[in-house]
Design an enzyme around this catalytic site. Structure first.
Site, mmCIF file in Angstrom:
data_model
loop_
_atom_site.group_PDB
_atom_site.id
_atom_site.type_symbol
_atom_site.label_atom_id
_atom_site.label_comp_id
_atom_site.label_asym_id
_atom_site.label_seq_id
_atom_site.Cartn_x
_atom_site.Cartn_y
_atom_site.Cartn_z
ATOM 1 N N LYS A 174 67.930 48.738 97.305
ATOM 2 C CA LYS A 174 67.019 48.601 98.443
ATOM 3 C C LYS A 174 66.394 47.204 98.415
ATOM 4 O O LYS A 174 65.501 46.916 97.633
ATOM 5 C CB LYS A 174 65.892 49.634 98.405
ATOM 6 C CG LYS A 174 65.182 49.675 99.750
ATOM 7 C CD LYS A 174 63.719 50.038 99.666
ATOM 8 C CE LYS A 174 62.780 48.896 99.431
ATOM 9 N NZ LYS A 174 62.681 47.868 100.485
ATOM 10 N N GLU A 249 59.419 43.872 86.513
ATOM 11 C CA GLU A 249 59.117 42.432 86.525
ATOM 12 C C GLU A 249 58.088 42.226 87.618
ATOM 13 O O GLU A 249 58.387 42.473 88.789
ATOM 14 C CB GLU A 249 60.373 41.615 86.831
ATOM 15 C CG GLU A 249 61.439 41.677 85.766
ATOM 16 C CD GLU A 249 61.047 40.999 84.474
ATOM 17 O OE1 GLU A 249 60.084 40.194 84.489
ATOM 18 O OE2 GLU A 249 61.681 41.283 83.453
ATOM 19 N N CYS A 283 57.167 34.193 91.448
ATOM 20 C CA CYS A 283 56.454 34.807 90.326
ATOM 21 C C CYS A 283 56.095 33.750 89.290
ATOM 22 O O CYS A 283 55.111 33.878 88.575
ATOM 23 C CB CYS A 283 57.309 35.890 89.696
ATOM 24 S SG CYS A 283 58.969 35.326 89.324
ATOM 25 N N GLU A 384 46.605 36.687 91.486
ATOM 26 C CA GLU A 384 47.820 36.119 92.081
ATOM 27 C C GLU A 384 47.630 35.994 93.594
ATOM 28 O O GLU A 384 47.336 36.975 94.273
ATOM 29 C CB GLU A 384 49.033 37.015 91.790
ATOM 30 C CG GLU A 384 50.329 36.383 92.258
ATOM 31 C CD GLU A 384 51.562 37.257 92.021
ATOM 32 O OE1 GLU A 384 51.517 38.448 92.365
ATOM 33 O OE2 GLU A 384 52.570 36.735 91.504
#
Ligand code: NAD
Length: 499
Positions: A174, A249, A283, A384
């Site tokens: 997906k 992750e 990231c 973040e």
């Protein structure tokens, strides 16, 4: 406008829901690439039932032959590299140089996987018994659910699927809602390379429905997820309850440290690439810049000049340095952090707004932004943002810089600029991240080394390199006793104390 399909049961088919969503070019909202399936639970169920058949065929295919399919995948991707880069930029915005690199990472991962087909090492070790053989070897596990983010639309799915397939598993994939076209092309390439059709299933749709349905399906024993730490927590809770094998992750808040003795030109090039490449949506993006007092003012002055000269625009146009953000939600999130930074008392040195001008109204553009006088512990320094926002912190020493680097909940990558080899090696030991770069920015992973982070960036697994093959295979041990008599381990051997 084309309607794209899922690939389920060995066929390209419409979703059971008959519902679709538009895939829009973030540099020009009026450019709709196509409509993609808004699939539902029934589509996931069909994918699982078909993948079970695919797994039965594929797990019996010898690993070197599985590797051969992946070698052909690498060849096709090489041939189609520029075309894929162009369609990737069109759907997610980063400049063509970067999307070409994204495809190249997939190519590197394909060739690495192809060669691993002739290794997949186990161990043969001496038994403690006479006339007994002992060995460990790798077996496929079953169906792997692959849920991926938008920012590396080719590289990240390949990091997961190529090792999973090489190990003999089937995959249900997906892709993120913002990049379904690149995901579709990847599946086309796998099929063209000769992957048996039911080994791969592509189910498009929204994370909270299709993603959640894959993660919670009882017949999918392996889940590999890359995305935000918040989504990863939800995925992890489900997988923990269901005893699934899970690779996570997740987010990062990566710092670049520049000490007084650094090569400043090199560090300037590094921070521009690390902070504003992919519009900060990596990231591994450099989102904190920690400068030692002696070079702080000079470096910052030069940096602001360089940032102001970055060319913002459509990633498919020549000369563009920084593309748009991926969608309006992403831009609004960045804007919230501009307000947060200002209310926390940080100094906005440049950017901080949507760029003026008609050409920019078409897309989700935002100016590259620098905040100075950021203090350790501010939200700007801790959270973040996933956009083109760099927070600059001033320190007196390497020790202070190391402590600030480590004092966040994430731990993906870090970077240190210095000429002092002693401090460089201390950094490798003391910076609490999965990856530390010396005299290079926080981005730059190579496909044949392990990739991943510590703390709330990951859950201990790695992608890339050799370690990921352990995640996608089950270790089994075989003992063969050809002594012709019952030999009892720990009891009948020569290790005991004589009576
Ligand atoms: P996201 O968490 O919003 O989405 C990631 C994927 O999860 C998408 O496919 C989404 O549809 C799906 N999803 C959403 N909700 C779900 C649910 N409840 N159950 C199952 N699946 C669900 O992340 P994003 O915005 O696409 O990507 C940005 C994030 O990814 C950032 O936090 C970034 O740091 C992280 N990221 C991490 C790495 C890494 O290797 N550590 C690499 C790239 C991106």
């Amino acid at each position: 406008m084309p309607d794209f399909k899922n690939f389920i049961g060995g066929k390209w088919i419409a979703p059971s829901t008959r519902e679709y969503f538009d895939n829009v070019n973030p540099a020009d909202k009026s450019d709709v690439i196509g409509r993609f399936p808004l699939s539902g639970d029934d589509d996931v169920e069909d994918a699982v039932q078909s993948a079970k058949c695919g797994f039965e065929v594929w797990r019996k295919t010898p690993a070197p032959a599985r590797g051969d399919v992946l070698r052909r995948v690498g060849d096709i991707m090489t041939r189609r590299k520029d075309e894929i880069a162009d369609l990737m930029t069109r759907e997610m915005g980063k400049p063509l140089t970067e999307t070409r690199g994204d495809v190249q990472e997939g190519i590197d991962t394909a060739y690495y996987a192809a060669s691993e087909g002739r290794r997949l090492f186990g161990h043969t070790v001496p038994s403690e018994m006479r006339n007994k053989w002992a060995m460990s070897y790798r077996r496929p596990i079953g169906i792997c659910g692959i849920v991926t983010p938008f920012n590396f639309p080719m590289a990240i799915p390949t990091w997961k699927m190529f090792p999973a397939l090489l190990c003999g598993n089937a995959c249900i994939f997906k892709p993120a809602e913002d990049v379904p076209h690149t995901g579709t092309v990847l599946v086309e390439i796998l099929l063209e390379a000769g992957l048996p059709p039911e080994v791969i299933q592509l189910v498009h749709g929204v994370g909270e429905t299709v993603g959640a349905s894959i993660v919670s399906h009882p017949e999918i024993p392996v889940i590999s997820f890359t995305g935000s730490t918040e989504t990863g927590r939800i995925v992890g809770e489900t997988c923990g309850r269901m005893h699934k094998r899970l690779s996570l992750e997740m987010g990062g808040k990566n710092a670049m440290i520049v000490l007084d003795d650094a090569n400043l030109e090199l560090a300037l090039d590094g921070v521009l690439w690390g902070a504003f490449g992919t519009t900060g949506q990596r990231c591994t993006a450099t989102s904190r810049l920690i400068l030692q007092r002696g070079i702080h003012d000079r470096f910052l002055g030069q940096l602001v000049d360089r940032v102001r000269s970055l060319k913002l625009g459509d990633g498919r146009k020549k000369g563009t340095d920084v593309g748009p953000l991926v969608n309006e939600n992403a831009r609004e999130k960045v804007e919230r952090y501009i307000d947060i930074g200002q209310s926390e008392g940080a100094d906005l040195l440049c950017g901080g707004r949507r760029p003026p001008g008609k050409e920019y109204d078409k897309g989700f553009f935002f100016e590259p932004t620098i905040f100075a006088r950021v203090e350790a512990g501010m939200r700007l320094e801790q959270e973040e943002i996933f956009g083109p926002v760099l927070s600059v912190v001033r320190v007196d020493s390497a020790d202070e810089a190391f402590a600030i680097n480590n004092d966040v909940r994430y731990g993906l990558s870090s970077s240190l600029y210095t000429q002092d080899v002693g401090i460089a090696f201390r950094a490798l030991n003391e910076l609490d991240n999965g990856i530390t770069y010396v005299n290079a920015p926080t981005i730059g992973a190579e496909a044949h080394l392990p990739f991943g982070g510590v703390k709330q960036t990951g859950n201990g697994h790695r992608e890339g390199g050799w370690e990921v093959y352990e995640f996608y295979s089950e270790t089994k041990v075989g003992y063969v006793d050809f002594s012709g008599s019952l030999q009892r381990a720990q009891i009948d051997n020569y290790l005991g104390t004589p009576d």
